[in-house]
Write a protein that holds these residues in place. Sequence first.
Motif, PDB file in Angstrom:
ATOM      1  N   SER A 230       0.923  -1.258  -0.107  1.00 19.11           N
ATOM      2  CA  SER A 230       0.033   0.035  -0.011  1.00 19.11           C
ATOM      3  C   SER A 230       0.857   1.416   0.119  1.00 19.11           C
ATOM      4  CB  SER A 230      -0.831   0.032   1.306  1.00 19.11           C
ATOM      5  OG  SER A 230      -0.412   0.188   2.285  1.00 19.11           O
ATOM      6  N   ARG A 231       2.049   1.370   0.322  1.00 15.96           N
ATOM      7  CA  ARG A 231       3.073   2.245   0.628  1.00 15.96           C
ATOM      8  C   ARG A 231       4.167   2.512  -0.691  1.00 15.96           C
ATOM      9  NH1 ARG A 231      -0.282   2.384   3.879  1.00 15.96           N
ATOM     10  NH2 ARG A 231      -0.052   3.409   6.096  1.00 15.96           N
ATOM     11  N   PHE A 232       4.478   1.455  -1.320  1.00 13.39           N
ATOM     12  CA  PHE A 232       5.326   1.491  -2.338  1.00 13.39           C
ATOM     13  C   PHE A 232       4.896   0.670  -3.553  1.00 13.39           C
ATOM     14  CE2 PHE A 232       7.330   1.464   1.992  1.00 13.39           C
ATOM     15  CZ  PHE A 232       8.107   2.653   2.067  1.00 13.39           C
ATOM     16  N   GLY A 233       5.502   1.297  -4.769  1.00 15.60           N
ATOM     17  CA  GLY A 233       5.396   0.614  -5.945  1.00 15.60           C
ATOM     18  C   GLY A 233       3.992   0.928  -6.743  1.00 15.60           C
ATOM     19  N   PRO A 234       3.743   0.256  -7.838  1.00 14.42           N
ATOM     20  CA  PRO A 234       4.653  -0.904  -8.282  1.00 14.42           C
ATOM     21  C   PRO A 234       6.017  -0.613  -8.840  1.00 14.42           C
ATOM     22  CG  PRO A 234       2.753  -0.550  -9.783  1.00 14.42           C
ATOM     23  CD  PRO A 234       2.575   0.581  -8.441  1.00 14.42           C
ATOM     24  N   PRO A 235       6.803  -1.513  -8.838  1.00 11.37           N
ATOM     25  CA  PRO A 235       8.366  -1.028  -9.241  1.00 11.37           C
ATOM     26  C   PRO A 235       8.214  -0.829 -10.789  1.00 11.37           C
ATOM     27  CG  PRO A 235       8.072  -3.464  -8.766  1.00 11.37           C
ATOM     28  CD  PRO A 235       6.604  -2.793  -8.448  1.00 11.37           C
ATOM     29  N   ARG A 236       9.421  -0.303 -11.216  1.00  5.18           N
ATOM     30  CA  ARG A 236       9.752  -0.420 -12.494  1.00  5.18           C
ATOM     31  C   ARG A 236      10.748  -1.917 -12.570  1.00  5.18           C
ATOM     32  NH1 ARG A 236      14.302   1.031 -15.530  1.00  5.18           N
ATOM     33  NH2 ARG A 236      15.149   2.172 -13.866  1.00  5.18           N
ATOM     34  N   ILE A 237      10.452  -2.583 -13.791  1.00  5.45           N
ATOM     35  CA  ILE A 237      11.007  -3.878 -13.996  1.00  5.45           C
ATOM     36  C   ILE A 237      11.996  -3.984 -15.088  1.00  5.45           C
ATOM     37  CG2 ILE A 237      10.589  -6.276 -14.317  1.00  5.45           C
ATOM     38  CD1 ILE A 237       7.814  -5.806 -13.198  1.00  5.45           C
ATOM     39  N   ALA A 331       5.359  -9.669  -1.428  1.00  3.29           N
ATOM     40  CA  ALA A 331       5.589  -8.021  -1.738  1.00  3.29           C
ATOM     41  C   ALA A 331       5.457  -7.706  -3.248  1.00  3.29           C
ATOM     42  CB  ALA A 331       6.946  -7.770  -1.124  1.00  3.29           C
ATOM     43  N   LEU A 332       5.793  -8.537  -4.037  1.00  2.00           N
ATOM     44  CA  LEU A 332       5.646  -8.236  -5.378  1.00  2.00           C
ATOM     45  C   LEU A 332       4.551  -8.811  -6.204  1.00  2.00           C
ATOM     46  CD1 LEU A 332       9.335  -8.748  -6.063  1.00  2.00           C
ATOM     47  CD2 LEU A 332       8.255  -6.732  -6.122  1.00  2.00           C
ATOM     48  N   VAL A 333       3.553  -9.295  -5.233  1.00  2.00           N
ATOM     49  CA  VAL A 333       2.167  -9.920  -6.089  1.00  2.00           C
ATOM     50  C   VAL A 333       1.645  -8.809  -7.020  1.00  2.00           C
ATOM     51  CG1 VAL A 333       0.639  -8.914  -4.268  1.00  2.00           C
ATOM     52  CG2 VAL A 333       0.048 -11.243  -5.543  1.00  2.00           C
ATOM     53  N   GLY A 334       1.114  -9.275  -8.061  1.00  2.00           N
ATOM     54  CA  GLY A 334       0.601  -8.446  -8.978  1.00  2.00           C
ATOM     55  C   GLY A 334       1.611  -7.800 -10.168  1.00  2.00           C
ATOM     56  N   THR A 335       2.897  -8.128 -10.054  1.00  2.00           N
ATOM     57  CA  THR A 335       4.085  -7.828 -10.711  1.00  2.00           C
ATOM     58  C   THR A 335       4.492  -8.804 -11.585  1.00  2.00           C
ATOM     59  OG1 THR A 335       6.003  -8.126  -9.504  1.00  2.00           O
ATOM     60  CG2 THR A 335       4.646  -6.043  -9.038  1.00  2.00           C
ATOM     61  N   GLU A 336       5.486  -8.630 -12.499  1.00  2.00           N
ATOM     62  CA  GLU A 336       5.871  -9.685 -13.540  1.00  2.00           C
ATOM     63  C   GLU A 336       7.121 -10.176 -12.892  1.00  2.00           C
ATOM     64  OE1 GLU A 336       6.053  -8.062 -17.327  1.00  2.00           O
ATOM     65  OE2 GLU A 336       3.961  -7.619 -17.547  1.00  2.00           O
ATOM     66  N   VAL A 337       7.506  -9.919 -11.947  1.00  2.00           N
ATOM     67  CA  VAL A 337       8.783 -10.318 -11.325  1.00  2.00           C
ATOM     68  C   VAL A 337       8.763 -11.831 -10.967  1.00  2.00           C
ATOM     69  CG1 VAL A 337      10.545  -9.944  -9.426  1.00  2.00           C
ATOM     70  CG2 VAL A 337       9.301  -8.108 -10.421  1.00  2.00           C
ATOM     71  N   LYS A 338       9.620 -12.732 -11.362  1.00  2.00           N
ATOM     72  CA  LYS A 338       9.653 -13.952 -10.741  1.00  2.00           C
ATOM     73  C   LYS A 338      10.650 -14.311  -9.876  1.00  2.00           C
ATOM     74  CE  LYS A 338       6.186 -15.003 -13.663  1.00  2.00           C
ATOM     75  NZ  LYS A 338       4.710 -15.282 -12.833  1.00  2.00           N
ATOM     76  N   VAL A 339      10.527 -15.055  -8.882  1.00  2.00           N
ATOM     77  CA  VAL A 339      11.353 -15.419  -7.846  1.00  2.00           C
ATOM     78  C   VAL A 339      11.856 -16.798  -8.072  1.00  2.00           C
ATOM     79  CG1 VAL A 339      12.198 -15.553  -5.253  1.00  2.00           C
ATOM     80  CG2 VAL A 339      10.532 -13.740  -6.210  1.00  2.00           C
ATOM     81  N   ALA A 340      13.310 -17.165  -8.108  1.00  2.00           N
ATOM     82  CA  ALA A 340      13.786 -18.440  -8.320  1.00  2.00           C
ATOM     83  C   ALA A 340      14.961 -18.720  -7.214  1.00  2.00           C
ATOM     84  CB  ALA A 340      14.431 -18.454  -9.671  1.00  2.00           C
ATOM     85  N   VAL A 341      14.575 -19.954  -6.613  1.00  2.00           N
ATOM     86  CA  VAL A 341      15.555 -20.286  -5.575  1.00  2.00           C
ATOM     87  C   VAL A 341      16.266 -21.392  -6.046  1.00  2.00           C
ATOM     88  CG1 VAL A 341      13.748 -21.724  -4.563  1.00  2.00           C
ATOM     89  CG2 VAL A 341      15.525 -21.102  -3.208  1.00  2.00           C
ATOM     90  N   CYS A 342      17.505 -21.467  -5.704  1.00  2.00           N
ATOM     91  CA  CYS A 342      18.716 -22.444  -6.036  1.00  2.00           C
ATOM     92  C   CYS A 342      19.031 -23.169  -4.688  1.00  2.00           C
ATOM     93  CB  CYS A 342      19.871 -21.923  -6.416  1.00  2.00           C
ATOM     94  SG  CYS A 342      21.421 -22.864  -6.877  1.00  2.00           S
ATOM     95  N   ASP A 343      18.666 -24.518  -4.868  1.00  2.00           N
ATOM     96  CA  ASP A 343      18.923 -25.432  -3.502  1.00  2.00           C
ATOM     97  C   ASP A 343      20.538 -25.528  -3.310  1.00  2.00           C
ATOM     98  OD1 ASP A 343      16.450 -26.204  -3.175  1.00  2.00           O
ATOM     99  OD2 ASP A 343      16.710 -27.804  -4.793  1.00  2.00           O
ATOM    100  N   ILE A 344      20.768 -25.843  -1.992  1.00  2.00           N
ATOM    101  CA  ILE A 344      22.057 -26.134  -1.556  1.00  2.00           C
ATOM    102  C   ILE A 344      22.472 -27.749  -1.585  1.00  2.00           C
ATOM    103  CG2 ILE A 344      23.446 -25.804   0.690  1.00  2.00           C
ATOM    104  CD1 ILE A 344      22.949 -23.265  -0.662  1.00  2.00           C
ATOM    105  N   ASP A 345      23.606 -27.661  -2.044  1.00  2.00           N
ATOM    106  CA  ASP A 345      23.920 -29.181  -2.334  1.00  2.00           C
ATOM    107  C   ASP A 345      24.355 -29.620  -0.949  1.00  2.00           C
ATOM    108  OD1 ASP A 345      25.837 -31.513  -3.035  1.00  2.00           O
ATOM    109  OD2 ASP A 345      24.531 -31.343  -4.758  1.00  2.00           O
TER     110      ASP A 345
END
Length: 382
Positions: A230-237, A331-345
């Motif tokens: 409600s206070r920030f964004g949406p961001p420039r991607i 926090a980025l719901v509704g934007t086109e930003v995707k979050v990807a996570v890399c597992d730890i071996d």
Amino acid sequence: MSPRAGSTGPQSPAPATLAFVESPVQLLNVLEWAHVHALRTAAEPSGPPGPEVEGGRPRPGGGLILVVLSPTDPMTRGQLRRMAELARDEGYEVRWEEARGGATAPFHTVGGLAPLLRRAERIVMGDPFSRYVQLLLTITRARDLVVVDDGTATMEFVSQLAKGERLVRWHRRGGRPGARDLVFAPVSARARRRLTPGVGRRVEVFSAMPITETPEGVTITANDFSWTRSRFGPPRITKGADLVGTSLVETGVVDPDRYLETVKGLATTYGATRYFAHRRESPDKLHRLAVETGLEIVRPDLPLELIARRGPIGRTILSFPSTVVHTLPLALVGTEVKVAVCDIDPAWLTENASPRAQGFLSGVTGTARDVTRLSTVSSATT
């Protein structure tokens, strides 16, 4: 912002809520909790408006005093000061305690806070594992206790509380208790009892983390970062990718050379150009990363959830198992930003890593929602 509780600045004779924070993320999540709590209070169908409500609408700052138990490292202090400014803009009173400023600082801090602790109706805390917070819990008479997120440690706290275990941070489990641990054990045990719901004592956990074990009597409230949105964004991607750093090397969990090779591989594979440093990452490690990977090292002045929401931010955010794989999608719901996570071996763990490290980190990744799961670290660098 008063330098110490009980010194200059406006005084509250009987604060409804007293919140203790030691990190920028904790302060952010207190603001998120206060936002949701005010909305919830305003929506109650009966009874007069509470102190957080004015004219049927949420009133910023109503009944909440934020106490910052300041750490010593400069980056954390800088982020905390910026977050404190945001809290003051919301109408909250903020008290800055130099809680670690010398041998006598704890005595001054506890002594100055004792009157407020005894009068507070509700205590909000960001880190129930903190010895400072545990000590303060032995003083308060508040019957309403709230734990807000301090990252992935919240998952471990809830699990330990459900099982009746002593409170120990996940990356320290499996090691022998030190002399200080043994001396502090009675205080920690008493704090755990205070954090266990009972007759006339309510406990709430306000969290964006996946809670799989709910202790009997504990209320779980979801944090969806509605205040941030409600206070920030949406961001420039931007078109590229950004990489989020971790303090797993600094906590002795991941080998530094393996970590460097992994970051280099991820940057090459996914075209990352910026590396958002964790506030606890060492300057030497960050310098080496910049030299050997060519990444631009960014030391954020606010929690990453706010930095990403304000933008500019990459279309893809690459992360290791950490809090942000749970919080950034919210926090980025509704934007086109995707979050990807890399597992730890498992091969990347140090010989000093806790026996529970691999299982805990896998759980952090496996329970994340709305993220893309990448290959393990060893695969990512080949």
